[in-house]
Scaffold this active site. Sequence first.
Site, PDB file in Angstrom:
ATOM      1  NE  ARG A  53     -56.698   8.842 -44.323  1.00 34.43           N
ATOM      2  CZ  ARG A  53     -56.616   7.796 -45.152  1.00 34.43           C
ATOM      3  NH1 ARG A  53     -57.558   6.883 -45.168  1.00 34.43           N
ATOM      4  NH2 ARG A  53     -55.585   7.675 -45.965  1.00 34.43           N
ATOM      5  CE1 TYR A 105     -79.063  18.353 -34.482  1.00 31.27           C
ATOM      6  CE2 TYR A 105     -77.935  16.885 -35.992  1.00 31.27           C
ATOM      7  CZ  TYR A 105     -78.012  18.092 -35.315  1.00 31.27           C
ATOM      8  OH  TYR A 105     -77.033  19.026 -35.490  1.00 31.27           O
ATOM      9  CG  ASP A 178     -79.593  10.131 -32.469  1.00 28.29           C
ATOM     10  OD1 ASP A 178     -79.139  10.132 -31.309  1.00 28.29           O
ATOM     11  OD2 ASP A 178     -79.488  11.111 -33.234  1.00 28.29           O
ATOM     12  CE  LYS A 203     -75.212  17.523 -29.668  1.00 27.38           C
ATOM     13  NZ  LYS A 203     -75.022  18.907 -30.049  1.00 27.38           N
TER      14      LYS A 203
HETATM   15  C1  LIG Z   1     -79.933  13.822 -31.330  1.00 25.97           C
HETATM   16  C2  LIG Z   1     -78.725  14.290 -32.100  1.00 25.97           C
HETATM   17  N1  LIG Z   1     -78.183  13.465 -33.005  1.00 25.97           N
HETATM   18  C3  LIG Z   1     -77.098  13.841 -33.721  1.00 25.97           C
HETATM   19  C4  LIG Z   1     -76.524  15.086 -33.565  1.00 25.97           C
HETATM   20  C5  LIG Z   1     -75.319  15.465 -34.373  1.00 25.97           C
HETATM   21  O1  LIG Z   1     -74.178  15.542 -33.549  1.00 25.97           O
HETATM   22  P1  LIG Z   1     -72.908  16.469 -33.912  1.00 25.97           P
HETATM   23  O2  LIG Z   1     -73.330  17.886 -33.726  1.00 25.97           O
HETATM   24  O3  LIG Z   1     -71.844  16.008 -32.978  1.00 25.97           O
HETATM   25  O4  LIG Z   1     -72.572  16.167 -35.338  1.00 25.97           O
HETATM   26  C6  LIG Z   1     -77.071  15.972 -32.639  1.00 25.97           C
HETATM   27  C7  LIG Z   1     -76.503  17.332 -32.484  1.00 25.97           C
HETATM   28  O5  LIG Z   1     -77.118  18.216 -31.935  1.00 25.97           O
HETATM   29  C8  LIG Z   1     -78.204  15.563 -31.894  1.00 25.97           C
HETATM   30  O6  LIG Z   1     -78.781  16.393 -30.987  1.00 25.97           O
END
Ligand SMILES: Cc1ncc(COP(=O)(O)O)c(C=O)c1O
Length: 385
Positions: A53, A105, A178, A203
């Site tokens: 973990r 997001y 991000d 992604k």
């Molecule tokens: C820009 C962005 N940040 C964070 C996330 C979250 O990622 P996850 O779906 O792997 O939790 C996404 C998901 O679409 C995203 O597009």
Amino acid sequence: MEDGKGWSRRTLAAQALGRIDEATGGVVPPIHIATTFIRDDDGGYARGYAYGRPDNATVREAEAVIAALEGAGGALLFSSGMAAATALFLALKPGDHVLAPKVMYWALRDWLLTEAVRWGLLVDLVDMSDLSALEAAMRPGQTRLVWIETPANPLWTVTDIAGAAAIAHGAGALLAVDSTAATPVLSRPLSLGADMVMHAATKALNGHSDVIAGVLAVSDAGCEVWAHIQRVRKLNGAILGPFEAYLLMRGMRTVDLRVRAASATAHDLARRLSNHLDVIGVLYPGLEHHLGHAVAVRQMPDGFGHMLSIRVRGGEAAAMRAAARVRLWKRATSLGGVESLIEHRASIEGPGSPCPPDLLRLSAGIEDPDDLYRDLDAALLGAHV
Ligand SMILES: Cc1ncc(COP(=O)(O)O)c(C=O)c1O
């Protein structure tokens, strides 16, 4: 090669830092699946692993690749992008003030405005394309973290990373980015002054729509908040699984080629769709009229990314109709895969979304750009009648 010095990011990624399996000489390391490890005679764990973990050898290998790509002091992989992002916020204290973008997001915005607030963080949303708005929203001494996303979902709003870092640091706060849509191929936030970078590795880093993963990379692995994030990952049980870490490493071997190809395709589509009679607007930082273009040119010198959005003539119904008519594009959420995806975004984000109802979000893949355009053109033609 393992120290990452002297080789380009493309080379580092292609060879996953050049690691060789010591036991067999295999050029692909094995997947370490053990969840528990033998203790030494004295009760210790001299080999560095005690339980699955907190830590895993395959996860560590994938983390080393990402740290090298980001020029980071360390990286930690999580079971999703959301697990990575929320670990950073959970490493702060109740009463801390954080700033996040108005356009970001949607699931993370939802979490910040509900769960984070319930837990005691003070959250304000700011127009992060306007540095004077960011400066005005800072509360020196109380603001601990500025979170930005650039380019940001789903309008591809651009934030000046170096400018935001100067403002955050001036008030004693950290800057986290991000950078999912930019990827380490097109943008290196840590080199522009950010303290931390987050990716939904689900992604483009993985790139094949078959892994859910997230990562945080830090400029100074000795900083206090990083130690706290490691505790959060361990105690919340949010580490990535070894099979996913292996798949992610395999995906990342081609990240440079995939991202450059998809970014060139997105730029080409953005230009062509700008002249399409059934499109009333194209949102892409590579277009000169995009509000963030000048900043994007500075901080994304090798391309503007694989994501763009279009606004369809005729409103929501026409956008839905166009999305229903595509044959090659896949009508699905997510982004960054080798296959191109199209999505009516407002209906996914729901009430409170800043996304216009006539907007379709496009994630360009690595197919032939002419095929992609032909399919969109046919789907859009007459969709407004
Ligand atoms: C820009 C962005 N940040 C964070 C996330 C979250 O990622 P996850 O779906 O792997 O939790 C996404 C998901 O679409 C995203 O597009």
